[in-house]
Design a protein around this motif. Structure first.
Motif, mmCIF file in Angstrom:
data_model
loop_
_atom_site.group_PDB
_atom_site.id
_atom_site.type_symbol
_atom_site.label_atom_id
_atom_site.label_comp_id
_atom_site.label_asym_id
_atom_site.label_seq_id
_atom_site.Cartn_x
_atom_site.Cartn_y
_atom_site.Cartn_z
ATOM 1 N N ASP A 121 3.952 -7.203 -5.224
ATOM 2 C CA ASP A 121 4.086 -7.537 -3.812
ATOM 3 C C ASP A 121 2.745 -7.895 -3.176
ATOM 4 N N PHE A 122 1.652 -7.445 -3.803
ATOM 5 C CA PHE A 122 0.309 -7.729 -3.280
ATOM 6 C C PHE A 122 -0.669 -7.534 -4.432
ATOM 7 N N ASP A 123 -1.600 -8.461 -4.592
ATOM 8 C CA ASP A 123 -2.620 -8.347 -5.638
ATOM 9 C C ASP A 123 -4.002 -8.283 -5.006
ATOM 10 N N ILE A 124 -4.860 -7.517 -5.626
ATOM 11 C CA ILE A 124 -6.271 -7.457 -5.247
ATOM 12 C C ILE A 124 -7.070 -7.818 -6.495
ATOM 13 N N LEU A 125 -7.975 -8.758 -6.368
ATOM 14 C CA LEU A 125 -8.901 -9.068 -7.436
ATOM 15 C C LEU A 125 -10.253 -8.543 -6.986
ATOM 16 N N MET A 163 0.836 -1.212 0.000
ATOM 17 C CA MET A 163 0.000 0.000 0.000
ATOM 18 C C MET A 163 0.866 1.255 0.000
ATOM 19 N N MET A 164 1.946 1.250 0.759
ATOM 20 C CA MET A 164 2.848 2.405 0.776
ATOM 21 C C MET A 164 3.390 2.666 -0.624
ATOM 22 N N GLN A 165 3.802 1.620 -1.327
ATOM 23 C CA GLN A 165 4.316 1.778 -2.686
ATOM 24 C C GLN A 165 3.227 2.281 -3.631
ATOM 25 N N GLY A 166 2.047 1.668 -3.530
ATOM 26 C CA GLY A 166 0.949 2.024 -4.427
ATOM 27 C C GLY A 166 0.482 3.448 -4.255
ATOM 28 N N LEU A 167 0.302 3.867 -3.006
ATOM 29 C CA LEU A 167 -0.181 5.232 -2.756
ATOM 30 C C LEU A 167 0.881 6.281 -3.049
ATOM 31 N N ALA A 168 2.138 5.928 -2.828
ATOM 32 C CA ALA A 168 3.226 6.886 -3.075
ATOM 33 C C ALA A 168 3.513 7.066 -4.566
ATOM 34 N N GLY A 169 3.367 6.006 -5.362
ATOM 35 C CA GLY A 169 3.787 6.101 -6.747
ATOM 36 C C GLY A 169 2.720 5.831 -7.793
ATOM 37 N N CYS A 207 -14.371 -8.964 -12.914
ATOM 38 C CA CYS A 207 -13.250 -8.881 -11.977
ATOM 39 C C CYS A 207 -12.137 -8.042 -12.581
ATOM 40 N N ARG A 208 -11.424 -7.359 -11.700
ATOM 41 C CA ARG A 208 -10.323 -6.484 -12.107
ATOM 42 C C ARG A 208 -9.144 -6.749 -11.191
ATOM 43 N N THR A 209 -7.985 -6.989 -11.788
ATOM 44 C CA THR A 209 -6.769 -7.192 -11.012
ATOM 45 C C THR A 209 -6.102 -5.846 -10.763
ATOM 46 N N ILE A 210 -5.713 -5.642 -9.509
ATOM 47 C CA ILE A 210 -4.953 -4.460 -9.114
ATOM 48 C C ILE A 210 -3.658 -4.976 -8.484
ATOM 49 N N LYS A 211 -2.525 -4.589 -9.054
ATOM 50 C CA LYS A 211 -1.223 -5.047 -8.577
ATOM 51 C C LYS A 211 -0.519 -3.897 -7.862
ATOM 52 N N PRO A 238 -23.906 -7.880 -1.777
ATOM 53 C CA PRO A 238 -24.343 -8.859 -2.770
ATOM 54 C C PRO A 238 -23.734 -8.626 -4.155
ATOM 55 N N THR A 239 -23.197 -7.430 -4.406
ATOM 56 C CA THR A 239 -22.648 -7.117 -5.723
ATOM 57 C C THR A 239 -21.164 -6.760 -5.713
ATOM 58 N N ARG A 240 -20.488 -6.901 -4.554
ATOM 59 C CA ARG A 240 -19.072 -6.561 -4.469
ATOM 60 C C ARG A 240 -18.328 -7.533 -3.557
ATOM 61 N N ALA A 241 -17.135 -7.909 -3.982
ATOM 62 C CA ALA A 241 -16.280 -8.785 -3.187
ATOM 63 C C ALA A 241 -14.828 -8.535 -3.610
ATOM 64 N N ARG A 242 -13.894 -9.168 -2.902
ATOM 65 C CA ARG A 242 -12.483 -9.030 -3.275
ATOM 66 C C ARG A 242 -11.694 -10.235 -2.779
ATOM 67 N N LEU A 243 -10.692 -10.578 -3.549
ATOM 68 C CA LEU A 243 -9.686 -11.558 -3.152
ATOM 69 C C LEU A 243 -8.389 -10.797 -2.944
ATOM 70 N N LEU A 244 -7.743 -10.999 -1.800
ATOM 71 C CA LEU A 244 -6.533 -10.272 -1.421
ATOM 72 C C LEU A 244 -5.365 -11.259 -1.352
ATOM 73 N N PHE A 245 -4.414 -11.125 -2.288
ATOM 74 C CA PHE A 245 -3.305 -12.066 -2.460
ATOM 75 C C PHE A 245 -2.016 -11.487 -1.872
ATOM 76 N N PRO A 246 -1.575 -11.944 -0.692
ATOM 77 C CA PRO A 246 -0.308 -11.448 -0.140
ATOM 78 C C PRO A 246 0.887 -12.105 -0.830
ATOM 79 N N SER A 247 1.880 -11.316 -1.166
ATOM 80 C CA SER A 247 3.150 -11.802 -1.722
ATOM 81 C C SER A 247 2.970 -12.806 -2.860
ATOM 82 N N PRO A 248 2.283 -12.411 -3.945
ATOM 83 C CA PRO A 248 2.126 -13.349 -5.063
ATOM 84 C C PRO A 248 3.484 -13.739 -5.650
#
Length: 192
Positions: A184-188, A41-47, A78-82, A169-179
């Motif tokens: 370093d972290f993925d969110i689907l 998150m620090m990397q993502g928000l900073a850059g 679904c949308r991948t956020i790296k 009912p219309t929103r969910a997420r998968l949180l992948f630590p250290s893929p």
């Protein structure tokens, strides 16, 4: 929250309690979830670019609800956020994913795109955990349970482990630590 899960658990057949054992490396990734999330998150928000930061904020908004219910089944966008790694933050376009009820929880599959994943979401120690196999389109990966304990990614197939959170009912997420690859972290992010 655990009391709200109890009625659903009582509806699952006895075979639901026989879950696939997580590989030690994947258990370690889950144990390091908070640190991996914070660093990424620090990397993502900073850059990250403004549009990608907005997508990240949207994906992480909302309190987790009871993970499993009958209306989870079916097709989702679904949308991948790296976050972190080779790029601070990248939010990809929408793909297609699917949940299917099983005797132990739900199977999950990302159906479109060049990087796919398929596996199972089950309840483990009060959390909904995804254990699956990520792979490049065109590969025929083994099931998660068939991966050797010492398996390492060759770049085309890797083990995937994530925390599943249902937000509505219309929103969910998968949180992948250290893929295993690229970030370093993925969110689907899942929507319908």
């Amino acid at each position: 929250m655990r009391l709200r899960l109890m009625p659903l658990l009582l509806l699952l057949p006895v075979s639901a309690w026989a879950e696939t054992t997580l590989r030690p490396a994947d258990s370690a990734r889950l144990d390091n979830f908070d640190a991996a999330f914070g660093d990424a998150m620090m990397q993502g928000l900073a850059g990250g670019e403004a549009g990608d930061v907005a997508a990240l904020t949207r994906a992480l908004s909302g309190q987790p609800q009871v993970a499993f219910s009958a209306d989870l089944q079916g097709d989702w966008s679904c949308r991948t956020i790296k976050l972190g790694g080779i790029s601070p933050l990248v939010a990809y376009s929408l793909f297609k994913c699917r949940f299917t009820a099983s005797d132990r929880g739900f199977t999950f599959e990302k159906l479109t795109g060049s990087q796919l994943t398929r596996g199972e979401i089950t309840l483990r120690a009060g959390r909904a955990i995804y254990a699956g196999v990520g792979y490049v389109r065109g590969e025929t990966p083994p099931d998660y349970a068939d991966l050797p304990e010492d398996f390492t990614s060759g770049g085309k197939v890797q083990s995937d482990v994530a925390v599943f959170q249902r937000v509505s009912p219309t929103r969910a997420r998968l949180l992948f630590p250290s893929p295993a690859i690229e970030s370093d972290f993925d969110i689907l992010e899942l929507t319908r």
